[in-house]
Design an enzyme around this catalytic site. Structure first.
Site, PDB file in Angstrom:
ATOM      1  N   GLU A   1       1.841  -0.647  -4.969  1.00 30.78           N
ATOM      2  CA  GLU A   1       0.990   0.535  -5.109  1.00 30.78           C
ATOM      3  C   GLU A   1       1.764   1.913  -5.704  1.00 30.78           C
ATOM      4  O   GLU A   1       2.025   2.519  -4.365  1.00 30.78           O
ATOM      5  CB  GLU A   1      -0.508   0.735  -3.938  1.00 30.78           C
ATOM      6  CG  GLU A   1      -1.367   2.187  -4.438  1.00 30.78           C
ATOM      7  CD  GLU A   1      -2.360   2.394  -3.698  1.00 30.78           C
ATOM      8  OE1 GLU A   1      -3.332   2.538  -3.481  1.00 30.78           O
ATOM      9  OE2 GLU A   1      -1.487   1.603  -2.913  1.00 30.78           O
TER      10      GLU A   1
ATOM     11  N   ASP B   1       0.976  -0.897  -0.427  1.00 31.12           N
ATOM     12  CA  ASP B   1       0.128   0.249  -0.261  1.00 31.12           C
ATOM     13  C   ASP B   1       1.231   0.920  -0.082  1.00 31.12           C
ATOM     14  O   ASP B   1       1.848   1.589   0.547  1.00 31.12           O
ATOM     15  CB  ASP B   1      -0.954  -0.190   1.152  1.00 31.12           C
ATOM     16  CG  ASP B   1      -1.620   0.941   1.310  1.00 31.12           C
ATOM     17  OD1 ASP B   1      -2.779   1.602   0.654  1.00 31.12           O
ATOM     18  OD2 ASP B   1      -1.767   1.984   2.058  1.00 31.12           O
TER      19      ASP B   1
END
Length: 703
Positions: free
Chosen positions: A383, A347
Site C-alpha cells: 500500500e 499496510d
C-alpha cells in the site's frame, strides 16, 4: 510441574519447545533485568516465576525443562521509568512476548494496563499489577501434518485477488455450520472454497489476522476494531477467529485453512501491519513493545517522550533499528515457512521505507527483503502511501514489488461519473499504468488494480451514494473520506425507481468489466460480485456486525453470474493479462500493431485527440498475435483479437468497426446494457455499431 533451569540460548527468539522443555529468548537492549512468569490454564493464577540472568548481546534467555505446549507465560521487564528520555520500563506490567506464536485471549480493558497513573500525565508511574487483564503468550508446537501441501505458485500476471475478512466472509453463511462461522475453519470449509473456485479467483487477501487490539474508546462505545489494523502480535494468528481453542489450537486451525485453500489451487495473501502497533502514543497502554524496550522499538521524536507518527495511530515501528527489522523479517519468514502463506500486502508501506523523515525506496527494509531467499520469492504488495510528508509513493517501489494502484481507482471512478480530461489517463490505466511502472525492470503486474477496497464504499454503494453515511461509527459522520468520486445516479440511497436501479446495475457492470479487462492484477472486494452494501458507510472499520459481514441471503445472482463470466473470460484469454508491456509496434508479417486506438470513424487516434477534454469515449484493438510472450514450454502465446468500445458519455455514440486488416468478422460477446456475457451477434469489418450511453461493448475476432 517439575522444572529445571538452564542458561538456554539467545536464538531463536520467542518460546521454542524441543520435546523436553522450552527455550525462552527476549530482546531488550536497555533492560536492566527480565523475569519470566508462568500461568495456569485458567489464565489467572501465577504458578512460577524465574529471573533471567543470562544475556547474550541484547537477548535475555533461559531454558526451562518440563514445560509443554499450551503453557501460558509473560514477561516483566525492569529498567528506568524515564519517559523524557524514551524509557518506559515498568515491572508491574506483564508483557506479551513479541515473538509469541499464539496469544490466549484479548485484552480486558482496565486502568492497570497503563504504565502511568490514569488522570495524570504520562510521567507518573503506576504500580498496579496488569497481569489479570492482559492475555498471555502461549508455548506452541510447530508440528503439523502438511501432507502433500504444495503452494499454487500462480504467476502474478495471471492472478485474480479477492480481498476479504476471515470473519465477515462466513459469519452469516447459512450453509456453513453455525459453530464455526467467522473462523479459519469456516474459511477453509468446502462451501467457502467451492464458492471461491466457481468465482474464479486465484488468491484470497485476508484483512489482518495477526493478533490485534480493539481500542479502549471503541470498546467503551460498544464497537470493535473489526478490520484489525492494530497488531500486537506479529507471529500469532488472532484467537478471535479460532473455532478450536485458544491455547495454540488456533495455529493448527490456521494451517488447516491454508492447506485446504492450497488443495483448491487458491493462494493465501496476508494483509500485514508492520508500520505500527496497538500501543498507540505516549498515552496508550503498555502491553508489549513499550515495556520491553520503548526506545528501540519505536520511532521517537526529537523530544523522546513523544512518538513520530506516520500512520495516524500514534506510533511508528523503528525499522531503522536492527532488532526491530529482524523481528519483522523473522515474522515474514515464519508465515511463509511454518504457515505456508503465499504473499503479503503491506499496510502503509511507505512508513516502513522511511530512513529518517523521507521515504527512501533504497532503505534497509527493502535491502533486507530483496536479499532474503525466502521472503523475496513470495508475492509482495505495497500500500504505497502513509500520512507523512511525501508519503504518497504510487509507482515508486522497487522491482519485485506490486502496488495498490490508487491512481487506477481514482481514474476509473472519475471516468464512469463523466469527469473531464480522463481519456489519456484512462487509456494508461487500462493498459497497465506504464507511466507509473514501465521502467526499473517492472511489468504490468506491478499494478494491483482496484476500484473498491475494504476502506471506502462498496461497489454497490459507489453507485448509490454521493455522501458518506457513517453515523453508526459514533463520530458524528466526521470520520471517513469525504471525496469519494461516487455518483448516486440521481437519488441518495435505496430507491424503487426502476430507471435509477437499472443505471446503477449497468454502472457496476461497467466498472467490473473495466477492472477485469485491464492489464495488471485485478483485486475484487468480497461481496462486490453480488451487490453487497454497507448502507453508505465508507469507514466500517469498527462495525463487527451486519454492516460489514456478507449477507448471503441478499445476493444479486445475475451480477454474480456476470462477474464469474468476466473473471473466466479474463483467465481464458492471455491478451487481457499480458506479462509484458504493449509496444505499439507492427507485428512482423501483419503490419498490424499489438494495440491500436481508434476514433468513431475507425481512423487511428493521433496525439492531439488525447488532449480533448470533452472526449468520453474511445475504442481499442488488442491484437492476439502481438502478445510477445511464450508459455512454460517455450511456445509462443497466441490469442484471439478483441475490439473494446468504451462510452462514458450520457448519449449513445456511433462507431465503425475497423477494416479487414484487423479482422474480417467480429462476434459481440459483451454488452454492459445486458447482465450476461454471450454471443450477441456477428458483425463484419467496417460495420457501424451503436454504443449506448454509459456502456462497454466487447467484440472478439472470428477464428
Amino acid at each position: 510441574m517439575e522444572t529445571k533451569i538452564y542458561t538456554g540460548n539467545p536464538y531463536p527468539l520467542g518460546a521454542t519447545y524441543d520435546g523436553e522443555g522450552v527455550n525462552f529468548a527476549l530482546c531488550s537492549e536497555h533492560a536492566e533485568a527480565v523475569e519470566l512468569y508462568l500461568y495456569d490454564n485458567s489464565d489467572e493464577r501465577e504458578i512460577a516465576k524465574f529471573k533471567i540472568t543470562e544475556k547474550t548481546h541484547q537477548v535475555w534467555h533461559i531454558y526451562v525443562s518440563g514445560i509443554k505446549p499450551g503453557q501460558l507465560y509473560g514477561y516483566r521487564v525492569h529498567g528506568p521509568y524515564d519517559p523524557s528520555n524514551g524509557h518506559r520500563f515498568n515491572p508491574h506490567k506483564l508483557l506479551i512476548d513479541p515473538y509469541a506464536k499464539a496469544i490466549s485471549g484479548t485484552v480486558k480493558w482496565n486502568d492497570a494496563l497503563f504504565a502511568y497513573k490514569i488522570g495524570e500525565d504520562d510521567l507518573s508511574m503506576d504500580t498496579t499489577d496488569s497481569a489479570p487483564f492482559i492475555p498471555k503468550a502461549v508455548v506452541t508446537n510447530d508440528k503439523f501434518d502438511w501432507g502433500s501441501d504444495k503452494k499454487p505458485n500462480i504467476p502474478m500476471h495471471k492472478s485474480v485477488i479477492y480481498e476479504t475478512h476471515v470473519k465477515g466472509f462466513t459469519a452469516m453463511h447459512p450453509d456453513i455450520p453455525q459453530e464455526i462461522r467467522g473462523t479459519y475453519a469456516a474459511m477453509g470449509h468446502p462451501v467457502a472454497i467451492n464458492y471461491l473456485k466457481e468465482l474464479g479467483v486465484t488468491a484470497v487477501e485476508l484483512l489482518p489476522i495477526h493478533h490485534f487490539l480493539t481500542d479502549r474508546h471503541l470498546k467503551d462505545k460498544g464497537l470493535s476494531n473489526y478490520w484489525g489494523y492494530n497488531s500486537i502480535g506479529f507471529f500469532a494468528p488472532d484467537v478471535r477467529y479460532s473455532a478450536s481453542g485458544n491455547h495454540g489450537e488456533q495455529v493448527s486451525e490456521f494451517k488447516a485453512m491454508v492447506k485446504a485453500l492450497h488443495e483448491a489451487g487458491i493462494e493465501v495473501i496476508l494483509d500485514v501491519v508492520y508500520n505500527h502497533t496497538g500501543e498507540g502514543n505516549e498515552m496508550g497502554p503498555t502491553l508489549s513493545f513499550r515495556g520491553i524496550d520503548n526506545a528501540s522499538y519505536y520511532r521517537l521524536a526529537d523530544d523522546p517522550r513523544y512518538y513520530m507518527d506516520f500512520t495516524g495511530t500514534g506510533n511508528t515501528l523503528n525499522t531503522r533499528q536492527p532488532n526491530v527489522l529482524r523481528m519483522i523479517m523473522d515474522s515474514l519468514r515464519y508465515w511463509v515457512q511454518e504457515m505456508h502463506v503465499d504473499g503479503f500486502r503491506f499496510d502503509l508501506a511507505s512508513a516502513l521505507a522511511r530512513e529518517l523523515h523521507e521515504v527512501d525506496k533504497l532503505s534497509s527494509f527493502f535491502d533486507v527483503i530483496h536479499q532474503d531467499p525466502i521472503i523475496s520469492q513470495v508475492k509482495l504488495i505495497a500500500e504505497p502511501w502513509d500520512i507523512g510528508e511525501g508519503g504518497y509513493q504510487v509507482g515508486e517501489f522497487p522491482p519485485g514489488w506490486a502496488e495498490w494502484n490508487g491512481k487506477y481507482r481514482d481514474c476509473i471512478r472519475d471516468y464512469w461519473i463523466g469527469a473531464d480530461s480522463m481519456i489519456a489517463e484512462f487509456a494508461n490505466r487500462l493498459t497497465g499504468s506504464s507511466d507509473l511502472y514501465h521502467g526499473d525492470n517492472r511489468t504490468p503486474s506491478a499494478s494491483v488494480n482496484f476500484i473498491t477496497a475494504h476502506d471506502g464504499f462498496t461497489l454497490h454503494d459507489l453507485v448509490s451514494y454521493n455522501e458518506k453515511h457513517n453515523e453508526a461509527n459514533g463520530e458524528d459522520n466526521q470520520d471517513g473520506e469525504s471525496h469519494n468520486r461516487s455518483w448516486n445516479c440521481g437519488f441518495e440511497g435505496p430507491t424503487d425507481d426502476p430507471a435509477i436501479n437499472s443505471l446503477r446495475e449497468k454502472q457496476k457492470r461497467n466498472m467490473l468489466t473495466t477492472l477485469f479487462l485491464s492489464q495488471g492484477v485485478p483485486m475484487l472486494v468480497a461481496g462486490d460480485e453480488f451487490g453487497r452494501t454497507q448502507q453508505g458507510n465508507n469507514n466500517a472499520y469498527c462495525q463487527d456486525n451486519e454492516i460489514s459481514w456478507l449477507d448471503w441471503t441478499k445476493m444479486d445472482e445475475k451480477q454474480l453470474d456476470f462477474t464469474k463470466k468476466l473473471i473466466h473470460l479474463r483467465s481464458e484469454h492471455p491478451v487481457f493479462c499480458r506479462r509484458k508491456w504493449f509496444q505499439g509496434l507492427p507485428i512482423r508479417g501483419t503490419g498490424v500493431e499489438d494495440i491500436v486506438w481508434f476514433l468513431p470513424d475507425a481512423s487511428e487516434m493521433d496525439d492531439h485527440h488525447w488532449q480533448e477534454d470533452h472526449a468520453r469515449s474511445l475504442a481499442v484493438y488488442l491484437n492476439g498475435e502481438g502478445i510477445r510472450s511464450v508459455d512454460n514450454d517455450g511456445k509462443r502465446i497466441v490469442d484471439a483479437s478483441f475490439y473494446l468500445l468504451f462510452n462514458a458519455y450520457w448519449e449513445e455514440v456511433s462507431y465503425q468497426l475497423p477494416n479487414e486488416n484487423y479482422g474480417t468478422g467480429w462476434i459481440k460477446i459483451l454488452d454492459t446494457n445486458n447482465d450476461t456475457i454471450e454471443n450477441f451477434g456477428e458483425f463484419a469489418a467496417g460495420d457501424t455499431v451503436l454504443v449506448p450511453s454509459r456502456s462497454i461493448l466487447l467484440f472478439q475476432s472470428q477464428q
